[in-house]
Write an enzyme that holds these catalytic residues in place. Structure first.
Site, PDB file in Angstrom:
ATOM      1  CG  ASP A  92      -1.179 -16.872 -42.751  1.00 32.64           C
ATOM      2  OD1 ASP A  92      -0.883 -15.890 -41.390  1.00 32.64           O
ATOM      3  OD2 ASP A  92      -0.577 -17.702 -42.752  1.00 32.64           O
ATOM      4  CD  GLU A 156       3.499 -18.514 -38.126  1.00 26.82           C
ATOM      5  OE1 GLU A 156       4.372 -18.473 -38.076  1.00 26.82           O
ATOM      6  OE2 GLU A 156       2.133 -18.554 -38.438  1.00 26.82           O
TER       7      GLU A 156
END
Length: 454
Positions: A92, A156
């Site tokens: 991500d 994250e």
């Protein structure tokens, strides 16, 4: 240890690495469905899973974590009796911010001035490619000498803790003898660096309400309390005149005793405008690695274009507080919340919502794995010795892994050196750093396996 075959193999694989990184960067995998479709993250997770399967990983799985994101797991068995190494990255990414400010499309890997530009190129899609390169180099030169687990996180950057909670519920899944977190970076290009500390973080949203509805500023301004003005005053209370973070009860005087960050180099790296002062006191290393730092990362307010002459009834802001090692993020959250509630002016109604939190982390750089990494980096970066630095950013998973596996050694390396401009527009990765760190990781895995035999 022989470095040449490994380095030659990695060099030969770099064109493929560029193609793969371009494919991965193309996914707009911001783990916030309010900004980008969830399907973008799902597609990126599928790409990572397919890449692991192609490398012979077993038990490849898309893990549905409690925050709604997916982490990708795979296991590559090694020789009998070999130690297990967990390799971490995340797929991500941060939002691209102002896409018009990018010199090339943020989700299109573009080569320019010897670097590869694109959101996630360094943080941390490039970290996943680094792991692949290291493993491929070992497979081409005698085989991977350790058992490998890979975990690629899917949220994250949001700090919502999905993988941490999943790991706590399935503690056997990520168990390893040593863990390589591929999400930090060298102090600068060409200087091999492991990260010794990470600041933790807490993320709060604060809302102020003062009126039942917006009012005409000419008719009521001067007596009616404006929520936006109240918010500006409240946020100003979080810093002293010199810019030092001033959250009531939070210590701000710790010192960093390791590698220092010269102020002129920091000004260049941070692209501080001529004549503009740095904020805070102490050394630069004190301020960014050893002390808390508050940042207002967003405010809901009317844009200038289309603004009306109105007093605002409500205002909202999002605040990030970085928490250094030695302080507890939960305690810092309580102090920041209390500060916001007590400093709101004019009796404004205050509501505070916590949207993210992660503890700071300190690695044991005296462990045997660090000795193996130091030797690997010495060979991958001829003439340079491995350095240890701090990092102002947060990787909440580190503390979860340290608690779950107290005997595991945790190393932090990666591609996010200052020129990478992670989290900003025009993020990029140095292909030379990707190549050298892949060599270093391959040599480390070989060196670490040998050390466990003795």
């Amino acid at each position: 240890m022989t470095v040449r075959p490994i380095s030659e193999t990695v060099a030969s694989l770099m064109p493929r690495a560029k193609t793969e990184l371009a494919e991965l960067v193309a996914f707009r995998s911001v783990a916030d469905p309010a900004q980008f479709p969830r399907s973008e993250c799902e597609a990126a997770a599928g790409w990572v899973a397919d890449a692991l399967r192609a490398e012979g990983f077993q038990d490849v799985a898309l893990l549905d974590t409690p925050d709604g994101s997916q982490s990708v797991y795979g296991h590559l068995p090694g020789p009998a009796g070999a130690p297990t190494v967990l390799l971490y990255a995340h797929y991500d990414v941060q939002p691209p911010l102002d896409e018009a400010a990018w010199l090339s499309p943020p989700f299109e890997l573009t080569e320019r001035d010897g670097r590869w530009f694109g959101r996630g190129a360094a943080d941390c899609k490039g970290g996943f490619i680094m792991h692949l390169l290291a493993l491929r180099a070992l497979k081409a030169n005698g085989g991977v000498p350790v058992s490998v687990k890979v975990i690629a996180e899917g949220s994250e950057e949001q700090g919502t803790g999905g993988l941490e909670r999943y790991a706590e519920a399935h503690p056997e899944l990520l168990a390893a003898d040593t863990i390589v977190i591929g999400d930090t970076g060298n102090f600068r290009v060409g200087l091999p660096t492991v990260t010794a500390t990470l600041r933790g973080m807490t993320m709060l949203r604060v809302q102020l309400d003062t009126l039942e509805g917006n009012l005409h500023s000419g008719q009521f301004g001067g007596a009616a309390p404006d929520a936006l003005a109240a918010m500006i005053q409240l946020l100003a209370s979080l810093r002293s005149e010199d810019g030092t973070t001033t959250v009531d009860g939070l210590a701000t005087d710790a010192a960093w005793d390791g590698l220092q960050y010269p102020e002129d180099e920091f000004r260049t790296d941070a692209k501080v405008l001529d004549g503009v002062e740095l904020i805070g006191t102490g050394t630069v290393a004190d301020r960014i690695w050893a002390r808390p730092a508050v940042t207002v990362i967003g405010i809901d307010c009317p844009p200038v274009v289309g603004a009306t002459p109105s007093l605002q009834a409500s205002a909202r802001a999002q605040i990030s507080l970085r928490v250094p090692p030695g302080q507890d993020a939960a305690d810092a959250t309580k102090l920041l919340t209390a500060h916001l509630e007590s400093h709101a002016p004019w009796g404004a109604k205050v509501s505070v919502e916590q949207v993210g939190q992660g503890q700071p982390f300190r690695a044991d750089t005296s462990s045997p794995a660090y000795t193996s990494m130091a030797e690997a980096m010495r060979l991958a970066y001829p003439g340079e010795e491995m350095q240890s630095s701090g990092m102002g950013g947060s990787i909440p998973l580190c503390n979860t892994l340290a608690a779950l596996y107290p005997q595991a050694e945790i190393l932090l390396i990666g591609l996010s050196e200052p020129e990478a401009q992670i989290h900003a527009v025009n993020e990029s990765v140095s292909p030379e750093e990707l190549e050298r760190l892949s060599v270093a990781e391959a040599l480390f895995l070989r060196n670490y396996a040998e050390s466990k035999k003795s």
